[in-house]
Motif scaffolding. Structure first.
Motif, PDB file in Angstrom:
ATOM      1  N   HIS A  91      16.562  17.166  40.964  1.00  0.00           N
ATOM      2  CA  HIS A  91      15.682  17.532  42.082  1.00  0.00           C
ATOM      3  C   HIS A  91      16.279  18.706  42.841  1.00  0.00           C
ATOM      4  O   HIS A  91      17.439  18.682  43.216  1.00  0.00           O
ATOM      5  CB  HIS A  91      15.527  16.358  43.056  1.00  0.00           C
ATOM      6  CG  HIS A  91      15.116  15.084  42.406  1.00  0.00           C
ATOM      7  ND1 HIS A  91      13.824  14.814  42.054  1.00  0.00           N
ATOM      8  CD2 HIS A  91      15.849  14.000  42.022  1.00  0.00           C
ATOM      9  CE1 HIS A  91      13.758  13.617  41.490  1.00  0.00           C
ATOM     10  NE2 HIS A  91      14.987  13.111  41.457  1.00  0.00           N
ATOM     11  N   ARG A  92      15.468  19.722  43.052  1.00  0.00           N
ATOM     12  CA  ARG A  92      15.938  20.841  43.877  1.00  0.00           C
ATOM     13  C   ARG A  92      16.091  20.379  45.331  1.00  0.00           C
ATOM     14  O   ARG A  92      17.093  20.654  45.972  1.00  0.00           O
ATOM     15  CB  ARG A  92      14.962  22.013  43.763  1.00  0.00           C
ATOM     16  CG  ARG A  92      15.501  23.283  44.339  1.00  0.00           C
ATOM     17  CD  ARG A  92      14.849  24.487  43.659  1.00  0.00           C
ATOM     18  NE  ARG A  92      15.348  25.709  44.196  1.00  0.00           N
ATOM     19  CZ  ARG A  92      16.507  26.270  43.849  1.00  0.00           C
ATOM     20  NH1 ARG A  92      17.263  25.708  42.956  1.00  0.00           N
ATOM     21  NH2 ARG A  92      16.897  27.397  44.398  1.00  0.00           N
ATOM     22  N   PRO A 132      17.451  23.028  49.611  1.00  0.00           N
ATOM     23  CA  PRO A 132      17.040  23.105  48.193  1.00  0.00           C
ATOM     24  C   PRO A 132      18.208  23.410  47.246  1.00  0.00           C
ATOM     25  O   PRO A 132      18.168  24.362  46.465  1.00  0.00           O
ATOM     26  CB  PRO A 132      16.013  24.242  48.210  1.00  0.00           C
ATOM     27  CG  PRO A 132      16.479  25.140  49.305  1.00  0.00           C
ATOM     28  CD  PRO A 132      17.055  24.215  50.358  1.00  0.00           C
ATOM     29  N   HIS A 183      20.191  20.795  42.726  1.00  0.00           N
ATOM     30  CA  HIS A 183      20.612  21.014  41.334  1.00  0.00           C
ATOM     31  C   HIS A 183      22.136  20.962  41.184  1.00  0.00           C
ATOM     32  O   HIS A 183      22.639  20.909  40.068  1.00  0.00           O
ATOM     33  CB  HIS A 183      20.048  22.328  40.801  1.00  0.00           C
ATOM     34  CG  HIS A 183      20.389  23.539  41.607  1.00  0.00           C
ATOM     35  ND1 HIS A 183      19.821  23.808  42.834  1.00  0.00           N
ATOM     36  CD2 HIS A 183      21.243  24.546  41.351  1.00  0.00           C
ATOM     37  CE1 HIS A 183      20.321  24.937  43.302  1.00  0.00           C
ATOM     38  NE2 HIS A 183      21.183  25.405  42.424  1.00  0.00           N
ATOM     39  N   SER A 188      22.609  18.819  34.621  1.00  0.00           N
ATOM     40  CA  SER A 188      22.562  20.048  35.404  1.00  0.00           C
ATOM     41  C   SER A 188      23.783  20.918  35.108  1.00  0.00           C
ATOM     42  O   SER A 188      24.918  20.527  35.364  1.00  0.00           O
ATOM     43  CB  SER A 188      22.533  19.702  36.898  1.00  0.00           C
ATOM     44  OG  SER A 188      22.796  20.850  37.673  1.00  0.00           O
TER      45      SER A 188
END
Length: 123
Positions: free
Chosen positions: A36-37, A26, A29, A99
């Motif tokens: 999307h994480r 995850p 970013h 981001s």
């Protein structure tokens, strides 16, 4: 030679990062625009392809400085100039990412990679 070693160390770290992304970590970013994480399947494939690209770049760099001999001098010279251009293009692309994490992490990394690849290309 130190520039090629440094480039390869950074690329190895990035390969581990891309592998983690490809496996579903995850931390999305930090890459691919940071939208999307956990990356969707198509971007996971992109991360896996990135690892292959990093390996090719590392081989070109090591060949260019004479540590290995896998391609002709012309191929390694031209290849490193292409790599330099690739990293230079990555500077503005990373710096305009939506981001914040990607902008502030990957932009400095790609600047260093561009400078190292320039040194290697110059011979």
């Amino acid at each position: 030679m130190p520039a090629a070693i440094a480039l390869c160390v950074i690329l190895a770290a990035l390969a581990v990062f891309q592998l983690a992304l490809a496996l579903g970590a995850p931390i999305g970013h930090f890459a691919w625009g940071g939208q999307h994480r956990v990356l969707p399947p198509r971007l996971r494939i992109g991360s896996a392809v990135s690892i292959v690209i990093y390996a090719i770049i590392a081989a070109l760099a090591l060949d260019r400085v004479g540590i290995i001999d896998v391609v002709s001098d012309t191929v390694s010279t031209v290849g490193m100039w292409i790599v330099f251009g690739y990293f230079v293009l990555g500077i503005p692309l990373n710096s305009i990412s939506r981001s914040r994490a990607e902008r502030f992490t990957m932009t400095p990394v790609v600047i260093v990679l561009a400078l190292l690849s320039l040194l290697i290309a110059l011979g």
